[in-house]
Design a protein around this motif. Sequence first.
Motif, PDB file in Angstrom:
ATOM      1  N   SER A 133     111.801  22.428 -28.650  1.00 16.25           N
ATOM      2  CA  SER A 133     111.627  23.751 -29.252  1.00 16.25           C
ATOM      3  C   SER A 133     110.164  23.974 -29.614  1.00 16.25           C
ATOM      4  O   SER A 133     109.490  23.066 -30.098  1.00 16.25           O
ATOM      5  N   GLU A 134     109.695  25.196 -29.403  1.00 11.96           N
ATOM      6  CA  GLU A 134     108.331  25.548 -29.803  1.00 11.96           C
ATOM      7  C   GLU A 134     108.335  26.367 -31.102  1.00 11.96           C
ATOM      8  O   GLU A 134     107.328  26.942 -31.485  1.00 11.96           O
ATOM      9  N   GLY A 135     109.496  26.417 -31.745  1.00 17.35           N
ATOM     10  CA  GLY A 135     109.587  27.159 -33.003  1.00 17.35           C
ATOM     11  C   GLY A 135     110.457  28.398 -32.861  1.00 17.35           C
ATOM     12  O   GLY A 135     110.860  28.761 -31.754  1.00 17.35           O
ATOM     13  N   TRP A 136     110.733  29.045 -33.986  1.00 20.42           N
ATOM     14  CA  TRP A 136     111.624  30.220 -33.989  1.00 20.42           C
ATOM     15  C   TRP A 136     111.013  31.395 -33.244  1.00 20.42           C
ATOM     16  O   TRP A 136     109.817  31.649 -33.356  1.00 20.42           O
ATOM     17  N   VAL A 178     105.433  32.219 -33.684  1.00 19.14           N
ATOM     18  CA  VAL A 178     104.247  32.707 -34.389  1.00 19.14           C
ATOM     19  C   VAL A 178     102.945  32.299 -33.690  1.00 19.14           C
ATOM     20  O   VAL A 178     102.033  33.114 -33.521  1.00 19.14           O
ATOM     21  N   PHE A 179     102.866  31.040 -33.242  1.00 27.56           N
ATOM     22  CA  PHE A 179     101.597  30.595 -32.646  1.00 27.56           C
ATOM     23  C   PHE A 179     101.233  31.465 -31.443  1.00 27.56           C
ATOM     24  O   PHE A 179     100.056  31.772 -31.212  1.00 27.56           O
ATOM     25  N   ALA A 180     102.256  31.867 -30.677  1.00 21.88           N
ATOM     26  CA  ALA A 180     102.023  32.678 -29.476  1.00 21.88           C
ATOM     27  C   ALA A 180     101.641  34.107 -29.856  1.00 21.88           C
ATOM     28  O   ALA A 180     100.774  34.728 -29.227  1.00 21.88           O
ATOM     29  N   ILE A 181     102.269  34.625 -30.908  1.00 15.89           N
ATOM     30  CA  ILE A 181     101.948  35.970 -31.392  1.00 15.89           C
ATOM     31  C   ILE A 181     100.481  36.022 -31.816  1.00 15.89           C
ATOM     32  O   ILE A 181      99.775  36.991 -31.557  1.00 15.89           O
ATOM     33  N   GLN A 182     100.032  34.910 -32.415  1.00 19.97           N
ATOM     34  CA  GLN A 182      98.628  34.855 -32.829  1.00 19.97           C
ATOM     35  C   GLN A 182      97.693  34.753 -31.614  1.00 19.97           C
ATOM     36  O   GLN A 182      96.784  35.545 -31.458  1.00 19.97           O
ATOM     37  N   GLU A 240     108.071   9.840 -25.772  1.00 17.12           N
ATOM     38  CA  GLU A 240     107.214   9.745 -26.938  1.00 17.12           C
ATOM     39  C   GLU A 240     106.743  11.128 -27.388  1.00 17.12           C
ATOM     40  O   GLU A 240     106.549  11.373 -28.575  1.00 17.12           O
ATOM     41  N   LEU A 241     106.580  12.030 -26.435  1.00 13.01           N
ATOM     42  CA  LEU A 241     106.073  13.361 -26.758  1.00 13.01           C
ATOM     43  C   LEU A 241     107.068  14.214 -27.539  1.00 13.01           C
ATOM     44  O   LEU A 241     106.671  15.164 -28.216  1.00 13.01           O
ATOM     45  N   ASN A 242     108.342  13.879 -27.454  1.00  9.81           N
ATOM     46  CA  ASN A 242     109.354  14.695 -28.136  1.00  9.81           C
ATOM     47  C   ASN A 242     109.130  14.790 -29.640  1.00  9.81           C
ATOM     48  O   ASN A 242     109.201  15.870 -30.213  1.00  9.81           O
ATOM     49  N   GLY A 243     108.866  13.661 -30.279  1.00 10.60           N
ATOM     50  CA  GLY A 243     108.624  13.669 -31.717  1.00 10.60           C
ATOM     51  C   GLY A 243     107.283  14.310 -32.027  1.00 10.60           C
ATOM     52  O   GLY A 243     107.150  15.109 -32.963  1.00 10.60           O
ATOM     53  N   TYR A 244     106.303  13.990 -31.213  1.00 10.16           N
ATOM     54  CA  TYR A 244     104.935  14.483 -31.406  1.00 10.16           C
ATOM     55  C   TYR A 244     104.886  16.012 -31.412  1.00 10.16           C
ATOM     56  O   TYR A 244     104.299  16.636 -32.290  1.00 10.16           O
ATOM     57  N   ILE A 245     105.565  16.598 -30.428  1.00 11.88           N
ATOM     58  CA  ILE A 245     105.442  18.045 -30.240  1.00 11.88           C
ATOM     59  C   ILE A 245     106.155  18.834 -31.351  1.00 11.88           C
ATOM     60  O   ILE A 245     105.753  19.943 -31.696  1.00 11.88           O
ATOM     61  N   LEU A 246     107.157  18.224 -31.941  1.00 12.55           N
ATOM     62  CA  LEU A 246     107.858  18.879 -33.055  1.00 12.55           C
ATOM     63  C   LEU A 246     106.894  19.095 -34.230  1.00 12.55           C
ATOM     64  O   LEU A 246     106.847  20.172 -34.825  1.00 12.55           O
ATOM     65  N   ASP A 247     106.100  18.065 -34.528  1.00 17.96           N
ATOM     66  CA  ASP A 247     105.110  18.193 -35.611  1.00 17.96           C
ATOM     67  C   ASP A 247     104.029  19.204 -35.253  1.00 17.96           C
ATOM     68  O   ASP A 247     103.600  19.996 -36.094  1.00 17.96           O
ATOM     69  N   VAL A 248     103.602  19.172 -33.981  1.00 19.07           N
ATOM     70  CA  VAL A 248     102.560  20.110 -33.533  1.00 19.07           C
ATOM     71  C   VAL A 248     103.032  21.549 -33.711  1.00 19.07           C
ATOM     72  O   VAL A 248     102.335  22.378 -34.298  1.00 19.07           O
ATOM     73  N   GLN A 249     104.238  21.835 -33.236  1.00 15.22           N
ATOM     74  CA  GLN A 249     104.692  23.236 -33.319  1.00 15.22           C
ATOM     75  C   GLN A 249     104.852  23.689 -34.767  1.00 15.22           C
ATOM     76  O   GLN A 249     104.515  24.813 -35.116  1.00 15.22           O
ATOM     77  N   ARG A 250     105.321  22.795 -35.617  1.00 13.00           N
ATOM     78  CA  ARG A 250     105.468  23.153 -37.038  1.00 13.00           C
ATOM     79  C   ARG A 250     104.133  23.529 -37.647  1.00 13.00           C
ATOM     80  O   ARG A 250     103.989  24.547 -38.307  1.00 13.00           O
ATOM     81  N   ASP A 251     103.138  22.666 -37.412  1.00 15.84           N
ATOM     82  CA  ASP A 251     101.802  22.914 -37.967  1.00 15.84           C
ATOM     83  C   ASP A 251     101.212  24.197 -37.386  1.00 15.84           C
ATOM     84  O   ASP A 251     100.668  25.022 -38.113  1.00 15.84           O
ATOM     85  N   PHE A 252     101.313  24.354 -36.056  1.00 16.60           N
ATOM     86  CA  PHE A 252     100.746  25.537 -35.409  1.00 16.60           C
ATOM     87  C   PHE A 252     101.382  26.807 -35.965  1.00 16.60           C
ATOM     88  O   PHE A 252     100.697  27.768 -36.291  1.00 16.60           O
ATOM     89  N   ASN A 253     102.711  26.801 -36.047  1.00 20.44           N
ATOM     90  CA  ASN A 253     103.388  28.023 -36.485  1.00 20.44           C
ATOM     91  C   ASN A 253     103.064  28.357 -37.943  1.00 20.44           C
ATOM     92  O   ASN A 253     102.904  29.527 -38.288  1.00 20.44           O
ATOM     93  N   ARG A 254     102.895  27.335 -38.770  1.00 17.99           N
ATOM     94  CA  ARG A 254     102.538  27.562 -40.173  1.00 17.99           C
ATOM     95  C   ARG A 254     101.104  28.075 -40.293  1.00 17.99           C
ATOM     96  O   ARG A 254     100.840  29.092 -40.921  1.00 17.99           O
ATOM     97  N   ASP A 255     100.173  27.365 -39.656  1.00 11.41           N
ATOM     98  CA  ASP A 255      98.758  27.715 -39.800  1.00 11.41           C
ATOM     99  C   ASP A 255      98.418  29.067 -39.170  1.00 11.41           C
ATOM    100  O   ASP A 255      97.605  29.823 -39.692  1.00 11.41           O
ATOM    101  N   ARG A 256      99.039  29.356 -38.038  1.00 11.25           N
ATOM    102  CA  ARG A 256      98.694  30.618 -37.364  1.00 11.25           C
ATOM    103  C   ARG A 256      99.246  31.829 -38.115  1.00 11.25           C
ATOM    104  O   ARG A 256      98.716  32.929 -37.996  1.00 11.25           O
TER     105      ARG A 256
END
Length: 319
Positions: free
Chosen positions: A122-125, A188-192, A239-255
Amino acid sequence: IQWRFAIEETIGSVQHEYALKFKELIESRSQGAIEVTIYPYGTLGTSDQITELVDMGVIQFAMASPGHLGKLIPEVQVFLLHFVFSDDEEINNQVLNDNPELRRTFDELYARKRLKLLSIYSEGWQVWTTKKPIRTPEDFRGVKMRVMTSPLLLAAYAAYGASPTPLPYSEVYSALQLNMIDGQENPVFAIQEMSFYEVTDWMIFAKQSPFITTSVTNLEFFQGLPAEQQELVLETVDELNGYILDVQRDFNRDRLELIRENKPGLNIVSDLTAEQREAFRGASQSVREQFVELAGPEGQRLLDELIRAIKAAEAKRAQ
Ligand code: 6CS
């Protein structure tokens, strides 16, 4: 050795982070024997065209989002249904990654199209940005909503009374600007990064569906790789599955913060009431039948299993 990886998003996106980490891990673990080149959105074409290039073996790896891939593999549209996933992203991630039944079925469906499915994440909501407030299905009446090009999305928004308009990602900004459409949905990250908030006035979080994507490789290419390179690819995407979950969370929050700073006048509805969400949930139910019409008995089985797995994971979490 040169491997090419095409993504459906621009530099700085969630998919770009995924591809960058993939490149880093593959190159270091192969001690430089394999070099990965990343092709961001815009360099090779639309999502459909990228999938075609993987199919032809011109590129080896790509992201293939169900929002577009549904034309080729109707069953993946199960991921586009509204109010099927849990409100809890951890649960969704767990079901997407650790369900052997779902995985086996999707592996086969992709293989029939000469693709090897590598991962689902998932890339976020999905968040609505529109020119007018949307809080109930009635508010959607007559709203020209841009959707990705998979046919199920037409049904999903028609069920709310909207007029869905399929468009490739690259055409959304100008279509909003020219008033050819009144709204769109994206994380959100994409909207930004695509500046969709500049040409809309409202941003509405309904948690109707997460944006799910899949990474793929050319099946024949993969099968022709030496065993240790196959292993390298599989362990890397794992390995990327866990990594990308954190990335999308941070991106969506910060953007979201960036959007607020850049456009203080934007109206943000960060939560619908339980009653409002219930109205959308109710209106979305008939779309499940349309999904089964598009995806057949295999689709029905996938939907049943997805719902069962999510309920089971939620029950376990509640214990
Ligand atoms: O809306 C779209 O078409 C695109 N949105 C995202 C976040 N990624 C790829 C997809 O094609």
